[in-house]
Enzyme design. Structure first.
Site, PDB file in Angstrom:
ATOM      1  N   GLU A   1     -22.697  17.559  -3.389  1.00  0.00           N
ATOM      2  CA  GLU A   1     -21.743  18.153  -2.457  1.00  0.00           C
ATOM      3  C   GLU A   1     -20.337  17.943  -3.019  1.00  0.00           C
ATOM      4  O   GLU A   1     -20.012  16.836  -3.441  1.00  0.00           O
ATOM      5  CB  GLU A   1     -21.842  17.491  -1.083  1.00  0.00           C
ATOM      6  CG  GLU A   1     -20.947  18.190  -0.081  1.00  0.00           C
ATOM      7  CD  GLU A   1     -21.046  17.617   1.336  1.00  0.00           C
ATOM      8  OE1 GLU A   1     -21.783  16.645   1.562  1.00  0.00           O
ATOM      9  OE2 GLU A   1     -20.343  18.162   2.188  1.00  0.00           O
TER      10      GLU A   1
ATOM     11  N   GLY B   1     -17.998   7.919   0.210  1.00  0.00           N
ATOM     12  CA  GLY B   1     -18.599   6.755   0.844  1.00  0.00           C
ATOM     13  C   GLY B   1     -20.109   6.782   0.718  1.00  0.00           C
ATOM     14  O   GLY B   1     -20.736   5.803   0.335  1.00  0.00           O
ATOM     15  N   ALA B   2     -20.696   7.934   1.037  1.00  0.00           N
ATOM     16  CA  ALA B   2     -22.144   8.075   0.969  1.00  0.00           C
ATOM     17  C   ALA B   2     -22.488   9.554   1.078  1.00  0.00           C
ATOM     18  O   ALA B   2     -21.643  10.363   1.449  1.00  0.00           O
ATOM     19  CB  ALA B   2     -22.815   7.304   2.105  1.00  0.00           C
ATOM     20  N   MET B   3     -23.749   9.878   0.754  1.00  0.00           N
ATOM     21  CA  MET B   3     -24.155  11.287   0.743  1.00  0.00           C
ATOM     22  C   MET B   3     -25.539  11.437   1.350  1.00  0.00           C
ATOM     23  O   MET B   3     -26.470  10.711   1.004  1.00  0.00           O
ATOM     24  CB  MET B   3     -24.140  11.790  -0.711  1.00  0.00           C
ATOM     25  CG  MET B   3     -24.568  13.224  -0.871  1.00  0.00           C
ATOM     26  SD  MET B   3     -23.454  14.353   0.001  1.00  0.00           S
ATOM     27  CE  MET B   3     -24.611  15.650   0.436  1.00  0.00           C
ATOM     28  N   GLU B   4     -25.644  12.433   2.249  1.00  0.00           N
ATOM     29  CA  GLU B   4     -26.830  12.580   3.091  1.00  0.00           C
ATOM     30  C   GLU B   4     -27.957  13.393   2.468  1.00  0.00           C
ATOM     31  O   GLU B   4     -28.737  14.006   3.195  1.00  0.00           O
ATOM     32  CB  GLU B   4     -26.406  13.236   4.410  1.00  0.00           C
ATOM     33  CG  GLU B   4     -26.015  14.731   4.312  1.00  0.00           C
ATOM     34  CD  GLU B   4     -24.524  14.987   4.165  1.00  0.00           C
ATOM     35  OE1 GLU B   4     -23.809  14.071   3.723  1.00  0.00           O
ATOM     36  OE2 GLU B   4     -24.081  16.104   4.492  1.00  0.00           O
TER      37      GLU B   4
ATOM     38  N   HIS C   1     -24.326   7.555  10.221  1.00  0.00           N
ATOM     39  CA  HIS C   1     -23.739   8.878   9.972  1.00  0.00           C
ATOM     40  C   HIS C   1     -24.618   9.688   9.016  1.00  0.00           C
ATOM     41  O   HIS C   1     -24.976  10.834   9.316  1.00  0.00           O
ATOM     42  CB  HIS C   1     -22.330   8.690   9.387  1.00  0.00           C
ATOM     43  CG  HIS C   1     -21.642   9.961   9.005  1.00  0.00           C
ATOM     44  ND1 HIS C   1     -20.735  10.585   9.829  1.00  0.00           N
ATOM     45  CD2 HIS C   1     -21.731  10.739   7.889  1.00  0.00           C
ATOM     46  CE1 HIS C   1     -20.293  11.689   9.244  1.00  0.00           C
ATOM     47  NE2 HIS C   1     -20.884  11.801   8.058  1.00  0.00           N
ATOM     48  N   GLU C   2     -24.964   9.098   7.892  1.00  0.00           N
ATOM     49  CA  GLU C   2     -25.760   9.844   6.907  1.00  0.00           C
ATOM     50  C   GLU C   2     -27.140  10.164   7.473  1.00  0.00           C
ATOM     51  O   GLU C   2     -27.672  11.241   7.254  1.00  0.00           O
ATOM     52  CB  GLU C   2     -25.880   9.071   5.592  1.00  0.00           C
ATOM     53  CG  GLU C   2     -24.556   8.626   4.973  1.00  0.00           C
ATOM     54  CD  GLU C   2     -23.534   9.743   4.804  1.00  0.00           C
ATOM     55  OE1 GLU C   2     -23.936  10.906   4.659  1.00  0.00           O
ATOM     56  OE2 GLU C   2     -22.323   9.443   4.821  1.00  0.00           O
TER      57      GLU C   2
ATOM     58  N   HIS D   1     -27.053  13.095   9.832  1.00  0.00           N
ATOM     59  CA  HIS D   1     -26.939  14.381   9.134  1.00  0.00           C
ATOM     60  C   HIS D   1     -28.305  15.041   8.942  1.00  0.00           C
ATOM     61  O   HIS D   1     -28.367  16.254   8.719  1.00  0.00           O
ATOM     62  CB  HIS D   1     -26.308  14.178   7.754  1.00  0.00           C
ATOM     63  CG  HIS D   1     -24.814  14.337   7.716  1.00  0.00           C
ATOM     64  ND1 HIS D   1     -24.154  15.353   8.374  1.00  0.00           N
ATOM     65  CD2 HIS D   1     -23.856  13.626   7.071  1.00  0.00           C
ATOM     66  CE1 HIS D   1     -22.842  15.247   8.130  1.00  0.00           C
ATOM     67  NE2 HIS D   1     -22.640  14.204   7.361  1.00  0.00           N
TER      68      HIS D   1
ATOM     69  N   GLU E   1     -19.615  17.814   9.694  1.00  0.00           N
ATOM     70  CA  GLU E   1     -18.901  16.537   9.665  1.00  0.00           C
ATOM     71  C   GLU E   1     -18.299  16.163  11.020  1.00  0.00           C
ATOM     72  O   GLU E   1     -18.410  15.024  11.454  1.00  0.00           O
ATOM     73  CB  GLU E   1     -17.831  16.547   8.570  1.00  0.00           C
ATOM     74  CG  GLU E   1     -18.399  16.645   7.153  1.00  0.00           C
ATOM     75  CD  GLU E   1     -19.434  15.579   6.842  1.00  0.00           C
ATOM     76  OE1 GLU E   1     -19.514  14.565   7.555  1.00  0.00           O
ATOM     77  OE2 GLU E   1     -20.209  15.786   5.879  1.00  0.00           O
TER      78      GLU E   1
HETATM   79 ZN   LIG Z   1     -20.846  13.331   6.663  1.00  0.00          ZN
END
Ligand SMILES: [Zn+2]
Length: 880
Positions: A127, A267-270, A303-304, A307, A326
């Site tokens: 992404e 931070g992180a990726m889903e 959060h992830e 998603h 988001e």
């Molecule tokens: Zn997100």
């Protein structure tokens, strides 16, 4: 090489894709000197597209094309056009298979987009537009395909090979190599593709869904981090349960995997079934992570995970719709965090970030709507506006509809759009259809940039017992947008009598069942509300729980603010009254003569907060935090940073001197008396004792110094250890500061995430983080330009938190930042573009600073071969 005049992409140019990809078959051959990617795409013409006869256009970035075949027949050079960033094939049948082989060099990929190496492992970040750095593909979120991925690598160096979905096959290959094949049954856009290969340890757990399916939870980390996984896995299980209970969403695959990676831009990726995290956002142990880090990890893991539905099962049609996933998901994770801890404290933290940083963005040159209408580089739009304001917009829907209709709306949204790529408008329509409410005016929140201003006036008609409240709404101009229409705003309020009792809010004379809190709705430029049956003029408690992301102006007296600080039944507004009072007191001292008195009632109010142990200690811990310099700058018209810094320091020191004995007592009362735990009360007590310590050391108190030295030495957790370190670093006790810094580094030098904290404690301190010291940190052996966390910890913390040191009147801080931005622009343009943000707000500052900031920006602008990322930010900032 990219052109000097990067292109602007417009929402209004959106067209459905001319071709769809139903299936992607990938084979990765991973080597130390590069990787070969074999891709077989099953393609068909999109029946929805009226662009009949369109060529097939695939995106590609820095790829070496090795071969290309259509339905098994190799294509000659004259049958396709390689435009550098696109591959165009003119004559293609209605349906076909396209085989593409590309060669890439992950080991040289410093941009950390696509496939790259971090600490000896292969990992991906796709992404928004990273997949095109792996192979040629229609890299847009509305092309959703089923992926099968086979990974081949050396067995001893990369025993773990991961991708999305379920592993369906594995085995050995010649030359000590092996393979694993993964299949993801859910169609997904390519930005959710992920691959990991490395020598990682696996931590296992499991979760039984409400329908009784057992999900295999796996976390993969480097062996040295094996003891830092428990908190993330526990957070994951809480999030899975919560999403079932609150949104009715169950997990869909058999496996859910989390991987920690040291070098990561975000931070992180889903990624579907395979979330990849920045190590700093997932690894935690009592000895290495602060309370704030524990809470952040819980929120990001949630959060992830969330998603999986809001983002993956239902995704974005195009990147203008980024807030669809988001904004909604940040709202969901904030609800989750509120349910897990203190809801009031969570709200205070969210609003602090919003008012300090998002409002500044909304008032600056990069201001854009929650759904932007154009961009040059989409990476620049992963902003607080898209995330935090986007979440506030969803929260307002929740406020307007109430929890039940909101849930009905989200159910309808998921049911209607499962497996689709949709728009923010589809989201609002689902809310509209489920609730029966007309939200056409509400949609303006997605289209208009800028923070609305509410100006409230009131008068009391004692003869009739009527209190009249007038609320006026104004909308500031933002780049490209003037003459805006009024927003639809939920406005929560209450009224208090002089004893602090809530009064019934009678909007008409005969309103007998009136509640004591109402959610009024503002839709016009001005509204007048009349409240009847009142014996005295009430004190208004406005915009309770921050019911809308607006600036609120009301001429509160200090008397009223003090009253609300101790009487408002709304915890958020109680805190807000304290903030407003402190802001007022500090602002009145900016540039004032040295002998100007600090408001004595502020001291009294803080004494009450410190001493009354019956108050909610989590709220008190927040109320004791003075407004930050960044927030005071945001509120100023022409910010004079040194003057603001001095005024704030004066208030803090005055409070510390006046309340010295109370602070020592507060420290001792909140000393650790039981085993470490993460309950809201324990967190509040640690926050209180560390605030007391910081204040005592700000006035060079000897007893405070002894307490800090002892706490630093004896602490059994990172919150206390780094709290004491920070207090010492910000004191005048130079020997203690240097000793503590050295001993901290000695103890944690092998832990990159803690070393990042060590860097940022110094870079954010005006004692330890003056420019020569910052330059020295950049040459420290633990500093690494290729690691975004290190860059953020030193350069980011200096320019973003150490404001008095950054804003030097000779411009040296600005020149330093410009130099680092130019240096990073070649290796990692995404991070460079983020780092430049403090300079882009140059118009906000007093003239002596402003011109030097602009000059620094111009130097960046003039750098040869500037990336598209930095180009966009710098040019927009200098324009107009
Ligand atoms: Zn997100």
């Amino acid at each position: 090489m990219r052109s000097n005049q990067p292109q602007t992409i417009y929402l209004s140019d959106y067209k459905v894709p001319a071709y769809l990809v139903d299936h992607v078959d990938l084979r990765f051959e991973l080597f130390e000197h590069g990787a070969r990617v074999h891709s077989i795409l099953t393609v068909r013409r999109n029946p929805q597209s009226d662009d009949v006869g369109a060529p097939l256009v695939l995106d590609g970035d820095r790829l070496v094309l090795e071969s290309l075949a259509l339905n098994g027949t190799p294509l000659d050079g004259d049958q396709y056009e390689d435009r550098g960033d696109q591959l165009v094939i003119a004559d293609v049948p209605e349906q076909f298979q396209l085989s593409v082989v590309t060669w890439i060099e992950p080991q040289n990929n410093t941009r950390l987009e696509g496939l790259y190496k971090s600490s000896g492992m292969f990992c991906t970040q796709c992404e928004a537009e990273g997949f095109r750095c792996i192979t040629f593909f229609p890299d847009r979120p509305d092309v959703m395909a089923r992926f099968r991925t086979r990974i081949e690598a050396d067995r001893s160096a990369y025993p773990v090979l991961l991708s999305n979905g379920n592993d369906i096959d594995r085995g050995d290959l010649p030359d000590g190599r092996h393979f694993v094949t993964w299949e993801d049954p859910f169609p997904k856009p390519c930005y959710l593709f992920a691959l990991v290969a490395g020598d990682l340890v696996e931590k296992r757990d499991s979760f039984r869904t409400r329908s009784g399916r057992d999900i295999d939870l796996r976390m993969y980390v480097e062996p040295r981090n094996a003891d830092k996984c428990a908190h993330a896995l526990d957070s994951l299980k809480r999030a899975m349960r919560w999403d079932e209970e609150v949104y009715g969403r169950e997990y869909d695959l058999d496996i859910f995997m989390i991987v920690a990676v040291d070098d990561f831009n975000m931070g992180a990726m889903e990624n579907k079934g395979l979330n990849i995290f920045n190590s700093s956002c997932v690894l935690a142990s009592q000895d290495t992570a602060t309370d704030a880090a524990y809470q952040r990890i819980e929120a990001i893991v949630a959060h992830e995970y969330f998603h999986n539905w809001s983002g993956n099962r239902v995704t974005c049609r195009d990147w203008f719709q980024l807030s669809l996933k988001e904004g909604f998901t940040v709202f969901r994770d904030s609800q989750f965090s509120a349910d897990m801890g203190s809801a009031t404290v969570k709200r205070i933290e969210d609003v602090t970030l919003l008012r300090t940083a998002q409002f500044a963005e909304d008032a600056g040159p990069m201001a854009h709507p929650v759904r932007p209408s154009s961009y040059i580089e989409i990476s620049n739009f992963y902003t607080l506006t898209i995330y935090e304001k986007g979440a506030e917009v969803v929260r307002m829907l929740h406020n307007l509809l109430g929890p039940e209709l909101f849930r009905k709306g989200s159910d309808l949204y998921f049911e209607r759009h499962d497996g689709q790529a949709v728009t923010t408008d589809d989201f609002v329509r689902a809310m509209e259809d489920a609730s029966g409410r007309d939200l056409s005016q509400f949609r303006l929140w997605y289209e208009q940039a800028g923070t609305p201003v509410l100006t409230v006036r009131d008068e009391f008609d004692a003869d009739r017992g009527v209190y009249r409240l007038t609320v006026e709404q104004t909308l500031p101009d933002t780049p490209g947008q003037t003459d805006k229409k009024p927003h639809h705003i939920p406005f929560a309020l209450g009224l208090l009598d002089r004893r602090g009792q809530p009064l019934p809010l009678r909007l008409a004379d005969d309103d007998t069942e009136a509640p004591t809190e109402r959610m009024l709705e503002l839709t016009e430029r001005a509204h007048t509300f009349e409240f009847h049956g009142l014996a005295e003029c009430p004190v208004p408690s406005l915009l309770r729980n921050f019911s809308a992301p607006v600036r609120l102006n009301y001429p509160w007296t200090r008397e009223q603010l003090l009253f609300l600080m101790s009487h408002d039944p709304d915890g958020f507004n109680r805190w807000d009254a304290g903030q407003r009072l402190a802001v007022d007191v500090i602002q009145s001292l900016v540039g004032a003569p040295r002998d100007t008195q600090v408001e004595p009632r502020l001291v009294t109010a803080y004494r009450h907060l410190i001493c009354d142990a019956s108050l909610d200690q989590a709220l008190v811990a927040k109320m004791l935090q003075l407004p930050s310099e960044a927030y005071l700058i945001e509120l100023a018209d022409e910010a004079d940073v040194p003057a603001i810094h001095q005024a704030r320091e004066r208030v803090l020191k005055h409070l510390a001197i006046s309340l010295r004995d109370e602070l020592v007592a507060c420290y001792r009362r909140n000393a650790q008396d039981s085993a470490y735990d993460l309950s809201p009360l324990a967190i509040a007590r640690r926050s209180l004792r560390n605030t007391a310590l910081a204040w005592l050391l700000a006035i060079n108190d000897e007893e405070g110094r002894a307490l800090a030295v002892r706490q630093f030495r004896d602490a059994d957790n990172m919150t206390d250890r780094i709290g004491a370190l920070r207090a010492l670093v910000n004191s005048d006790y130079e020997d203690d500061r240097n000793q503590a810094l050295a001993s901290f580094y000695q103890r944690y030098q092998d832990d990159p995430q803690v070393v990042e904290q060590w860097f940022s404690v110094q870079a954010a301190s005006d004692r330890a983080g003056q420019l020569p010291q910052i330059r020295a940190l950049l040459t420290h052996p633990a500093f690494d330009w290729k690691n975004p966390n290190k860059v953020r910890a030193v350069v980011g913390a200096f320019a973003g938190q150490n404001l008095a040191a950054f804003h030097q009147v000779d411009g040296s801080g600005y020149d330093f930042l410009a130099e680092q931005v130019c240096r990073l622009d070649d290796s990692n343009p995404q991070i460079a573009a983020r780092l430049v943000t403090p300079l882009t707000r140059w118009r906000k500052f007093a003239p002596a600073y402003r011109e030097r900031m602009r000059a620094a920006l111009e130097r960046i602008r003039d750098k040869p071969s500037l990336s598209r990322d930095v180009y966009e930010v710098v040019h927009k900032s200098l324009a107009g």
